[in-house]
Design a protein around this motif. Sequence first.
Motif, PDB file in Angstrom:
ATOM      1  N   ILE A 197       7.710  -4.403   6.942  1.00 26.31           N
ATOM      2  CA  ILE A 197       7.677  -5.281   5.777  1.00 26.31           C
ATOM      3  C   ILE A 197       6.345  -5.104   5.056  1.00 26.31           C
ATOM      4  CG2 ILE A 197       7.639  -7.695   5.009  1.00 26.31           C
ATOM      5  CD1 ILE A 197       9.472  -8.275   7.470  1.00 26.31           C
ATOM      6  N   GLY A 198       6.423  -4.918   3.746  1.00 27.84           N
ATOM      7  CA  GLY A 198       5.210  -4.755   2.945  1.00 27.84           C
ATOM      8  C   GLY A 198       5.338  -3.593   1.985  1.00 27.84           C
ATOM      9  N   THR A 199       4.203  -3.120   1.519  1.00 26.68           N
ATOM     10  CA  THR A 199       4.152  -2.063   0.511  1.00 26.68           C
ATOM     11  C   THR A 199       3.553  -0.804   1.125  1.00 26.68           C
ATOM     12  OG1 THR A 199       3.889  -3.760  -1.190  1.00 26.68           O
ATOM     13  CG2 THR A 199       3.317  -1.503  -1.808  1.00 26.68           C
ATOM     14  N   ILE A 209       5.965   4.481  -4.158  1.00 22.91           N
ATOM     15  CA  ILE A 209       5.497   3.176  -3.708  1.00 22.91           C
ATOM     16  C   ILE A 209       6.749   2.421  -3.295  1.00 22.91           C
ATOM     17  CG2 ILE A 209       4.367   1.007  -4.320  1.00 22.91           C
ATOM     18  CD1 ILE A 209       2.865   2.605  -6.531  1.00 22.91           C
ATOM     19  N   SER A 210       6.806   2.035  -2.051  1.00 26.74           N
ATOM     20  CA  SER A 210       7.987   1.380  -1.506  1.00 26.74           C
ATOM     21  C   SER A 210       7.653  -0.047  -1.088  1.00 26.74           C
ATOM     22  CB  SER A 210       8.495   2.172  -0.301  1.00 26.74           C
ATOM     23  OG  SER A 210       9.582   1.508   0.299  1.00 26.74           O
ATOM     24  N   ASN A 268       3.597   7.770   5.118  1.00 29.33           N
ATOM     25  CA  ASN A 268       3.282   6.680   4.191  1.00 29.33           C
ATOM     26  C   ASN A 268       2.154   5.843   4.763  1.00 29.33           C
ATOM     27  OD1 ASN A 268       6.057   5.759   2.195  1.00 29.33           O
ATOM     28  ND2 ASN A 268       5.860   7.687   3.268  1.00 29.33           N
ATOM     29  N   LYS A 269       1.311   5.353   3.878  1.00 31.82           N
ATOM     30  CA  LYS A 269       0.194   4.468   4.248  1.00 31.82           C
ATOM     31  C   LYS A 269       0.468   3.076   3.702  1.00 31.82           C
ATOM     32  CE  LYS A 269      -2.310   7.941   5.782  1.00 31.82           C
ATOM     33  NZ  LYS A 269      -2.434   8.205   7.169  1.00 31.82           N
ATOM     34  N   LYS A 270       0.129   2.053   4.470  1.00 28.08           N
ATOM     35  CA  LYS A 270       0.275   0.672   4.013  1.00 28.08           C
ATOM     36  C   LYS A 270      -0.775   0.408   2.942  1.00 28.08           C
ATOM     37  CE  LYS A 270       2.483  -3.221   5.394  1.00 28.08           C
ATOM     38  NZ  LYS A 270       2.837  -3.654   6.684  1.00 28.08           N
ATOM     39  N   VAL A 271      -0.353  -0.230   1.853  1.00 26.09           N
ATOM     40  CA  VAL A 271      -1.240  -0.525   0.727  1.00 26.09           C
ATOM     41  C   VAL A 271      -1.034  -1.980   0.306  1.00 26.09           C
ATOM     42  CG1 VAL A 271      -1.350   1.875  -0.107  1.00 26.09           C
ATOM     43  CG2 VAL A 271       0.471   0.354  -0.933  1.00 26.09           C
ATOM     44  N   PRO A 272      -1.945  -2.537  -0.486  1.00 28.82           N
ATOM     45  CA  PRO A 272      -1.762  -3.907  -0.978  1.00 28.82           C
ATOM     46  C   PRO A 272      -0.498  -4.018  -1.836  1.00 28.82           C
ATOM     47  CG  PRO A 272      -4.010  -3.154  -1.384  1.00 28.82           C
ATOM     48  CD  PRO A 272      -3.222  -1.962  -0.910  1.00 28.82           C
ATOM     49  N   LEU A 303      11.902   0.912  -4.647  1.00 29.34           N
ATOM     50  CA  LEU A 303      11.161   2.153  -4.466  1.00 29.34           C
ATOM     51  C   LEU A 303      10.827   2.743  -5.829  1.00 29.34           C
ATOM     52  CD1 LEU A 303      10.170   4.351  -2.493  1.00 29.34           C
ATOM     53  CD2 LEU A 303      12.495   5.209  -2.415  1.00 29.34           C
ATOM     54  N   TYR A 304       9.537   2.859  -6.102  1.00 28.84           N
ATOM     55  CA  TYR A 304       9.050   3.449  -7.344  1.00 28.84           C
ATOM     56  C   TYR A 304       8.708   4.905  -7.071  1.00 28.84           C
ATOM     57  CZ  TYR A 304       8.433  -1.386  -8.861  1.00 28.84           C
ATOM     58  OH  TYR A 304       8.635  -2.696  -9.185  1.00 28.84           O
TER      59      TYR A 304
END
Length: 166
Positions: free
Chosen positions: A44-46, A62-63, A152-156, A73-74
């Motif tokens: 869960i998250g971005t 960006i998911s 993928n890396k977790k981002v704000p 999903l962008y």
Amino acid sequence: MNILKFSLLVSILLLNAYGLENNVTIAKLKNTTVFQKKYHYALIGTWYGNQKTNDGGFREEISHKYANGKYKLYFRMHNKDGSYYDQIEVGEWGLSGNIYFSIFKGWIDVDSNKFIPSDQSDPFTRDAYRILKLTDKEFVYESLDIKYKFINKKVPSNFKFKNKSL
């Protein structure tokens, strides 16, 4: 009795009806339940990722994965000449053990912001991936059919593409 314990009990009773051993079944169900819950909440998250494309460009994504199993999903597809186009996809995501899957439901038109449904009879609207690594900072998975690896890396949650955002 909470719903998780009730579900576990029902599963054990059903599995016992098919003659499976109690100790092995209970251990597997408990581990699967803990594993499933841990992965679900970790996803869960971005998330942000980018990959090179076969034509010399690259793709950014960006998911946003939501707790209710929905995703947005962008995509930004960069062409070799420096031009790019944006695409927004929406759908559902889930887990089964260490398998992550997505069900593509359609697009959000970038200009009108209107939903365009996908053809749900198209088998390519469903994808399955093996989770190779999942932490609170990194999600690495591989498509089961073509063996392509995604990192993928977790981002704000307010993370945007670097130039002209959607």
